[in-house]
Design a protein around this motif. Sequence first.
Motif, PDB file in Angstrom:
ATOM      1  N   ARG A 106      -3.616  13.049  11.193  1.00 36.38           N
ATOM      2  CA  ARG A 106      -4.175  12.834   9.861  1.00 36.38           C
ATOM      3  C   ARG A 106      -3.170  13.203   8.773  1.00 36.38           C
ATOM      4  O   ARG A 106      -3.035  12.498   7.760  1.00 36.38           O
ATOM      5  CB  ARG A 106      -5.441  13.657   9.718  1.00 36.38           C
ATOM      6  N   GLU A 107      -2.459  14.323   8.956  1.00 38.08           N
ATOM      7  CA  GLU A 107      -1.462  14.730   7.955  1.00 38.08           C
ATOM      8  C   GLU A 107      -0.301  13.750   7.896  1.00 38.08           C
ATOM      9  O   GLU A 107       0.211  13.433   6.816  1.00 38.08           O
ATOM     10  CB  GLU A 107      -0.944  16.126   8.282  1.00 38.08           C
ATOM     11  N   MET A 108       0.131  13.278   9.059  1.00 37.83           N
ATOM     12  CA  MET A 108       1.231  12.309   9.084  1.00 37.83           C
ATOM     13  C   MET A 108       0.820  11.003   8.412  1.00 37.83           C
ATOM     14  O   MET A 108       1.592  10.401   7.654  1.00 37.83           O
ATOM     15  CB  MET A 108       1.685  12.061  10.515  1.00 37.83           C
ATOM     16  N   ALA A 109      -0.407  10.554   8.675  1.00 35.28           N
ATOM     17  CA  ALA A 109      -0.888   9.333   8.022  1.00 35.28           C
ATOM     18  C   ALA A 109      -1.005   9.536   6.519  1.00 35.28           C
ATOM     19  O   ALA A 109      -0.720   8.622   5.735  1.00 35.28           O
ATOM     20  CB  ALA A 109      -2.235   8.937   8.617  1.00 35.28           C
ATOM     21  N   GLY A 110      -1.396  10.729   6.102  1.00 40.02           N
ATOM     22  CA  GLY A 110      -1.497  11.022   4.674  1.00 40.02           C
ATOM     23  C   GLY A 110      -0.157  10.994   3.973  1.00 40.02           C
ATOM     24  O   GLY A 110      -0.076  10.704   2.785  1.00 40.02           O
ATOM     25  N   ARG A 111       0.905  11.306   4.704  1.00 35.64           N
ATOM     26  CA  ARG A 111       2.239  11.240   4.104  1.00 35.64           C
ATOM     27  C   ARG A 111       2.766   9.814   4.047  1.00 35.64           C
ATOM     28  O   ARG A 111       3.459   9.428   3.119  1.00 35.64           O
ATOM     29  CB  ARG A 111       3.209  12.092   4.917  1.00 35.64           C
ATOM     30  N   TRP A 112       2.490   9.027   5.070  1.00 38.23           N
ATOM     31  CA  TRP A 112       3.038   7.677   5.167  1.00 38.23           C
ATOM     32  C   TRP A 112       2.239   6.654   4.374  1.00 38.23           C
ATOM     33  O   TRP A 112       2.802   5.655   3.903  1.00 38.23           O
ATOM     34  CB  TRP A 112       3.095   7.235   6.628  1.00 38.23           C
ATOM     35  N   LEU A 113       0.948   6.856   4.222  1.00 37.74           N
ATOM     36  CA  LEU A 113       0.090   5.841   3.611  1.00 37.74           C
ATOM     37  C   LEU A 113       0.475   5.484   2.176  1.00 37.74           C
ATOM     38  O   LEU A 113       0.539   4.292   1.846  1.00 37.74           O
ATOM     39  CB  LEU A 113      -1.377   6.283   3.695  1.00 37.74           C
TER      40      LEU A 113
END
Length: 78
Positions: free
Chosen positions: A34-41
Motif C-alpha cells: 500500500r505504501e509503495m503504491a501510494g508513492r508511485w500512483l
Amino acid sequence: MFRRREPVPFDSLAEADRFRSNVTPPPPERSSLREMAGRWLPGLTIVAALVGSLVVGMPALSLEHSPRTQQSQASQGR
C-alpha cells in the motif's frame, strides 16, 4: 613543534563529530504494498495525463488539414 590547545566555545560539538558508535542502527522496515503504491500512483497519474494530452492534441498539431480540404472540394462541386 608544540601545538598549544586553546578552549573552543563549541568543543562538545567538535567531539561529537569525531565520536563513532559501535552500535549499529536497526534495519529499516520494509514498505508495504500500500505504501509503495501510494508513492508511485501520483507520478503515474501525471505521466498518464501528459501522454493522454499528447495523444488528444496530436491531430491539432499536425500540418495536414484534411477536413478543410474536403469542405473546400464540396463547396466547389456545387
